[in-house]
Design a protein around this motif. Structure first.
Motif, PDB file in Angstrom:
ATOM      1  N   VAL A  88     -10.507  -5.475   4.626  1.00  0.00           N
ATOM      2  CA  VAL A  88      -9.292  -4.776   4.286  1.00  0.00           C
ATOM      3  C   VAL A  88      -8.838  -6.306   4.438  1.00  0.00           C
ATOM      4  N   ALA A  89      -9.348  -6.808   6.011  1.00  0.00           N
ATOM      5  CA  ALA A  89      -8.458  -8.357   6.542  1.00  0.00           C
ATOM      6  C   ALA A  89      -8.369  -9.791   4.975  1.00  0.00           C
ATOM      7  N   LEU A  90      -9.644  -9.490   3.889  1.00  0.00           N
ATOM      8  CA  LEU A  90      -9.664 -10.459   3.215  1.00  0.00           C
ATOM      9  C   LEU A  90      -9.341  -9.828   1.537  1.00  0.00           C
ATOM     10  N   LEU A  91      -8.057  -8.588   1.673  1.00  0.00           N
ATOM     11  CA  LEU A  91      -7.400  -8.652   0.319  1.00  0.00           C
ATOM     12  C   LEU A  91      -6.119  -9.131   0.866  1.00  0.00           C
ATOM     13  N   LYS A  92      -5.599  -9.800   0.634  1.00  0.00           N
ATOM     14  CA  LYS A  92      -4.177 -10.364   0.537  1.00  0.00           C
ATOM     15  C   LYS A  92      -3.643  -8.765  -0.166  1.00  0.00           C
ATOM     16  N   PRO A  93      -2.041  -8.287   0.668  1.00  0.00           N
ATOM     17  CA  PRO A  93      -1.437  -7.021   0.738  1.00  0.00           C
ATOM     18  C   PRO A  93      -0.506  -6.822  -1.102  1.00  0.00           C
ATOM     19  N   GLN A  94      -0.464  -8.401  -1.597  1.00  0.00           N
ATOM     20  CA  GLN A  94      -0.547  -7.905  -3.266  1.00  0.00           C
ATOM     21  C   GLN A  94      -1.593  -8.307  -4.168  1.00  0.00           C
ATOM     22  N   GLU A  95      -3.136  -8.667  -3.543  1.00  0.00           N
ATOM     23  CA  GLU A  95      -4.223  -8.333  -4.451  1.00  0.00           C
ATOM     24  C   GLU A  95      -4.597  -7.383  -4.337  1.00  0.00           C
ATOM     25  N   TYR A  96      -4.704  -6.705  -5.801  1.00  0.00           N
ATOM     26  CA  TYR A  96      -5.746  -5.059  -6.157  1.00  0.00           C
ATOM     27  C   TYR A  96      -7.363  -5.383  -5.879  1.00  0.00           C
TER      28      TYR A  96
END
Length: 332
Positions: free
Chosen positions: A272-280
């Motif tokens: 979860v931490a590797l996925l930025k808020p704007q990324e799918y």
């Protein structure tokens, strides 16, 4: 990789030990760990060919365990290139790691060094179902089954054939007979492997000591996660343990800390931490293990993709993790 920082440490350890050193580090990072497995044999062969035959080879080892058959093959491979095998244990060398140590002429344990019991748990299609997940099977501890019969005989005082038959039938009602057969095979296997590894370097007149070591590492340790300290390994288990000099101990610990930092063992793998808020979705690469010597470097690398769930279910993780590749990769 922090190879630039590690090479001077490896060179200094080799100078202290008058040996060639191969590091075998299986990471135990939360959610992204590796274990001893047969796929290391060819990787080690590459390192050994690069080093060539040596009077002494040391294995710098960190592991929580893994496949119990691999240590026998690996020890025999290393002994094709040396007559004296040492294992350097700065911290953990549990389970299959302890089996590896049994094949060494010398186990050099740091103050924090620890070994573990060699009693395996076995799992196959006939093991009991996991009540929390009917698709999964519960592992059965080999020594737990043997302890069940010891409980009946020694504590409950059951000695007659009829009483012991009733005890056995009670067990068969809970555990499939073929699962119990698998337990017995592994009971014999682990003792046979331990004996063969010890006999590689212990003379025939020490057969009594070999038998004691095997008993000490199996039925006389009552928890699989028991941590065997340096003092216990030497004085109670009766292994070939030596204490490093202050200088060697410092070098071993510095090398361990470098691997610990490089593999991020103190940081749980959190998709979860590797996925930025704007990324799918996002691709990732992470290292889970290292085999390293002065001429060569291999790493066990995980590659994959993290994808955000468009409509996550309650209680389910908000992302999916798909591993696209995992395995040893030659870096140098």
């Amino acid at each position: 990789m922090g190879r630039a920082e590690r090479l001077p440490l490896l060179q200094q350890i080799e100078a202290e030990r008058q040996s060639a050193v191969i590091c075998y580090f299986t990471g135990d990072r939360e959610n992204l760990g590796t274990r001893i497995a047969p796929d290391v044999i060819r990787v080690f062969y590459r390192h050994l060919l690069a080093l060539g035959p040596r009077p002494r080879i040391d294995l710098f080892l960190y592991t929580r365990g893994g496949d119990v058959l691999t240590p026998w093959r690996l020890v025999n491979l290393v002994r094709e290139f040396t007559h004296h095998l040492g294992v350097l244990v700065p911290f953990r060398a549990a389970s299959a790691g302890t089996l590896l140590c049994l094949g060494a002429n010398e186990i050099v344990m740091g103050a924090l060094g620890e070994l573990g019991p060699i009693d395996p748990s076995v799992a196959n299609a006939f093991n009991p179902e996991d009540p929390a997940n009917p698709i999964a099977r519960l592992p059965v501890s080999v020594e737990d089954v043997m302890a069940y019969f010891s409980l009946a005989r020694e504590t409950a005082g059951l000695e007659s054939e009829d009483s012991l038959a009733a005890v056995f039938n009670r067990l068969v009602d809970k555990v499939h007979p073929l699962a119990l057969g698998n337990v017995h095979r592994n009971y014999a296997l682990i003792r046979s492997l331990a004996r063969k590894l010890l006999e590689l370097h212990m003379p025939a007149e020490e057969d009594g000591r070999v038998t004691e070591i095997i008993k000490n590492l199996t039925e006389r340790l009552y928890a699989h996660n028991h941590m065997i300290s340096r003092r216990e390994a030497l004085q109670e288990i009766k292994l070939h343990v030596t204490t490093p000099s202050a200088r060697l101990e410092e070098l071993m610990w510095q090398l361990y800390l470098d691997y610990e930092a490089d593999l991020k063992l103190l940081e749980p793998f959190n998709p979860v931490a590797l996925l930025k808020p704007q990324e799918y979705s996002v691709d990732f690469e992470a290292t889970g293990g290292i085999i390293e010597s002065i001429p060569c470097l291999d790493a066990f690398i995980f590659n994959g993709t993290i994808t955000r769930e468009s409509q996550p279910r309650e209680g389910a993780p908000p992302v999916n993790v798909t591993f696209t590749r995992q395995g040893w990769r030659q870096l140098i």
